[in-house]
Every structure is written in C-alpha cells, then in structure tokens.
Design a protein around this motif. Sequence first.
Motif, PDB file in Angstrom:
ATOM      1  N   SER A  27       0.830  -1.193   0.000  1.00  0.00           N
ATOM      2  CA  SER A  27       0.000   0.000   0.000  1.00  0.00           C
ATOM      3  C   SER A  27       0.868   1.247   0.000  1.00  0.00           C
ATOM      4  CB  SER A  27      -0.910   0.010   1.239  1.00  0.00           C
ATOM      5  OG  SER A  27      -0.124   0.029   2.411  1.00  0.00           O
ATOM      6  N   LEU A  28       0.332   2.301  -0.588  1.00  0.00           N
ATOM      7  CA  LEU A  28       1.086   3.544  -0.648  1.00  0.00           C
ATOM      8  C   LEU A  28       1.119   4.214   0.717  1.00  0.00           C
ATOM      9  CD1 LEU A  28      -0.261   5.073  -3.976  1.00  0.00           C
ATOM     10  CD2 LEU A  28       2.006   4.131  -3.581  1.00  0.00           C
ATOM     11  N   ARG A  29       2.251   4.841   1.017  1.00  0.00           N
ATOM     12  CA  ARG A  29       2.322   5.658   2.220  1.00  0.00           C
ATOM     13  C   ARG A  29       1.448   6.882   2.005  1.00  0.00           C
ATOM     14  NH1 ARG A  29       7.216   3.530   0.916  1.00  0.00           N
ATOM     15  NH2 ARG A  29       8.306   2.327   2.513  1.00  0.00           N
ATOM     16  N   TRP A  31       1.861  10.016   2.193  1.00  0.00           N
ATOM     17  CA  TRP A  31       2.441  11.123   1.442  1.00  0.00           C
ATOM     18  C   TRP A  31       2.719  10.757  -0.015  1.00  0.00           C
ATOM     19  CZ3 TRP A  31       7.173   8.940   0.432  1.00  0.00           C
ATOM     20  CH2 TRP A  31       7.691   8.066   1.398  1.00  0.00           C
ATOM     21  N   ARG A  32       2.450   9.510  -0.386  1.00  0.00           N
ATOM     22  CA  ARG A  32       2.558   9.108  -1.784  1.00  0.00           C
ATOM     23  C   ARG A  32       1.187   8.941  -2.436  1.00  0.00           C
ATOM     24  NH1 ARG A  32       6.929   4.152  -1.905  1.00  0.00           N
ATOM     25  NH2 ARG A  32       8.827   5.367  -1.614  1.00  0.00           N
ATOM     26  N   ASP A  33       0.157   8.989  -1.658  1.00  0.00           N
ATOM     27  CA  ASP A  33      -1.169   8.648  -2.170  1.00  0.00           C
ATOM     28  C   ASP A  33      -1.660   9.709  -3.154  1.00  0.00           C
ATOM     29  OD1 ASP A  33      -3.487   7.223  -2.436  1.00  0.00           O
ATOM     30  OD2 ASP A  33      -4.487   8.225  -0.770  1.00  0.00           O
ATOM     31  N   ILE A  34      -2.203   9.263  -4.272  1.00  0.00           N
ATOM     32  CA  ILE A  34      -2.820  10.141  -5.267  1.00  0.00           C
ATOM     33  C   ILE A  34      -4.295   9.777  -5.354  1.00  0.00           C
ATOM     34  CG2 ILE A  34      -2.946  10.750  -7.712  1.00  0.00           C
ATOM     35  CD1 ILE A  34       0.053  10.239  -7.898  1.00  0.00           C
ATOM     36  N   TRP A  40      -0.381  14.125 -10.380  1.00  0.00           N
ATOM     37  CA  TRP A  40      -0.152  14.111  -8.925  1.00  0.00           C
ATOM     38  C   TRP A  40      -1.345  14.731  -8.195  1.00  0.00           C
ATOM     39  CZ3 TRP A  40       5.079  16.152  -6.503  1.00  0.00           C
ATOM     40  CH2 TRP A  40       5.160  15.721  -5.174  1.00  0.00           C
ATOM     41  N   LEU A  97       5.299   8.276 -10.831  1.00  0.00           N
ATOM     42  CA  LEU A  97       4.245   8.635  -9.887  1.00  0.00           C
ATOM     43  C   LEU A  97       3.582   7.412  -9.256  1.00  0.00           C
ATOM     44  CD1 LEU A  97       2.623  11.490 -11.991  1.00  0.00           C
ATOM     45  CD2 LEU A  97       3.788  11.775  -9.800  1.00  0.00           C
ATOM     46  N   GLY A  98       4.008   6.221  -9.675  1.00  0.00           N
ATOM     47  CA  GLY A  98       3.408   5.007  -9.130  1.00  0.00           C
ATOM     48  C   GLY A  98       1.985   4.791  -9.589  1.00  0.00           C
ATOM     49  N   ASN A 127       2.644   0.825 -13.844  1.00  0.00           N
ATOM     50  CA  ASN A 127       3.982   0.281 -14.053  1.00  0.00           C
ATOM     51  C   ASN A 127       3.999  -0.630 -15.267  1.00  0.00           C
ATOM     52  OD1 ASN A 127       5.414   1.441 -11.810  1.00  0.00           O
ATOM     53  ND2 ASN A 127       4.195   0.098 -10.495  1.00  0.00           N
ATOM     54  N   GLU A 181      15.943  -2.391  -2.065  1.00  0.00           N
ATOM     55  CA  GLU A 181      14.583  -1.994  -2.433  1.00  0.00           C
ATOM     56  C   GLU A 181      14.206  -2.404  -3.853  1.00  0.00           C
ATOM     57  OE1 GLU A 181      12.595  -0.565  -0.196  1.00  0.00           O
ATOM     58  OE2 GLU A 181      14.234  -0.670   1.268  1.00  0.00           O
TER      59      GLU A 181
END
Length: 371
Positions: free
Chosen positions: A2-4, A6-9, A231, A260-261, A264, A317
């Motif tokens: 799952s996105l953190r 602060w990465r969530d769009i 974003w 931007l995730g 992919n 990573e």
Amino acid sequence: MSLRPWRDITRRQSRQIMVGNVPVGGGAPVTVQTMTNTPTSDPRATIDQIRRCEDAGVDIIRVSCPDTDSTAALGQIVRAARVPIVADIHFHYKRALEAADAGAACLRINPGNIGSAERVNEVVNAAKANGCAIRIGVNAGSLEKDLLEKYGEPCPEALVESALDHIKLLQDRDFHEFKVAVKASDLFLAVAAYQQLAEVVDCPLHLGITEAGGFVGGTVKSSIGIGSLLWYGIGDTIRVSLSAEPEDEVRVGFEILKALGIRNRGVRVVSCPSCARQGFDVIRTVQALEERLQHIRTPMSLSVLGCVVNGPGEARETDIGITGGGNGKHMVYLSGVTDHHVQDADMIEHIVKLVEAKAAEIEASEQAQAA
C-alpha cells in the motif's frame, strides 16, 4: 504494497467512455497515447510505425486525416492495428464522416469549428452509428477569434470557455461519449486550464503540453506539466508531444506514470549519476541496459549503482541490483540480498539474463494465481 499517505494520489472521479475496447476515465488505468507522423495515405509506412508504438506499449494511437487519400487508407490501418485508432480531423467535417465509416474508434474534432448545425448533426450521427467516441481538443494556439477578443490573449478562462462551448454542442445532441483536452505550450497556462476545467465537468480529460519541444526539453516540460496534474489527481489519458519518434513519446509517457506510481510497465531503473568512486562506467551501462531491456513488459525494478556508498541501500529496495566493486568485480543483489559477483566483461549480458528470468518468474506466478 500500500502507498504511504504522502505518496497517495486521489484521482478525480470522472465518468467512463470507451475508445474502441479501451476504457478511459471512471477509474480505468491512465492510458498512454501518441500520434503517427507518416502520411496516413501510406498505409504500409503508417502501420510499420504503429507496430513500433505497440511494441513500446501504446494504448491508443492517433493518425491525421487531412484528405480523402488518408481516410481511404484508414480502414486498412484500423484493421491492422492492435490498438484503437483516433482520426485527427480539423475543419473538414466530411473527413470525420469518412473516418467514422472506416472504423476509427474516436474522432478528434472540435464540433464548433466545422460549420453549420447540420454538419455537427451529421458528425454526431456518424459517431453514434459507428460507436465512435469524440475528443474535443482545445489548443491555446488556435482559440476562437471571439474568445481572443473577449479575453485579450490565451488564458485558462478562455480555454475552459472554448471547451464548454464545444461540449454543449455534443450534449445538446444527446452525445456523451467524449473526452476533452485544453492544451498549451505554456505549461503554466495548460495546468491552470486543466485544473479549472476539472472542477466543472465530469468527462475524462486528455492531458498534454502541446508543442513541448525536442526530446530532452519536451520531456522535461511535459513531465512537469503532465506530472503535476496527475499528482493532483487530474487526468485519464496522456500524450507526450515531442519532436521525436512516436515510440519515444510512448516510453516517456510510461516513465511519467511509473515515476508517480500510477502505472507500471517494464523495468524501473534506479541508477546513480556516477562519480569518481564508480567501479564501472555507470552511464554507458545504464544506456545499454535501457536499450536491451525495452522488450520487458513485466513491472520490476533494477538498481545500477557505481559504488558501495548508496548501492546496498538501493539494492535492498529493488528486484535486482548491482554495485560497483574493486578489480572489475561487482556485487549482484537478488530480491535485496547479496547473491554473487560478476566481472566487468560479463556484467551487461548477465544482468539482461537475470531480468529476463525474473520477468518470466513473475509472469508464471501471475498465471498460476489466475488459473
């Protein structure tokens, strides 16, 4: 994973339309588009270019239809393509009718620019009869004269008003299978226009910074403009407009989405800018690997670091990693764990084989889960 936070769009909610068999909007994956630059009247050359774009992963391709020779060839192109074809029409409404009959999945046309209400009716009826979507394409460089007189210059409000005027012509005729673009070469103007338009319509939005420039400058400009909108959650389909080959536009588009995730495809390369500590030629190695790995579609990550300062951390990573060592001997990481060494002379070929094997492993696992 799952996105953190602060990465969530959080994507803007839009209704969904179909461009051929490809859904656009309504939570569907953001699609990547490009446009051919061969004469559409030359179907062989156009199909060859479409094939290269398909190999790069394109979802939708636009072809220009300025004359009857182009629309006459369109049917052959549509039948050969593995992705939906958008017919690019300017002013000549009869080209839109011909393109719809030839099997175009979408017409790029501004209904307000093709003349009388009767002509608009004909285009809408042809789109309905043939299952075509329509893309309204507002451009700061070709705004209507009355809007330029009203606002004095291209501005976000002028682009949005133009888009709404075109939208009304379709909605008044009970046509709703449309998406909209409000492009400008000025990225600030384009971004502001898209932000304003997103607040007042529910249709899918096609993003682009038009006439962005050459490969390097245009990539930077497009990445800032398109990337900032994505974003912010705005955008359902994108086209990176470069003075470069169409397949390069596709690759840049996917790189924006990967960064931007959002989506992919293929190998995400993490690499250092290189310095005097490097144990191998990082720049040339990355260039060679990016070229050799273009055929990989399975999402995966590869780190290529020239020394052990940041190399081990980045390798932990990524699916596969390599860090430079002494005496031409470098450490290879698999799934974040040190695994074995490789010599300079064998490094590129060895990494390519590791990536191909990992991609095959991931694909086999996915197929087994789906069975």
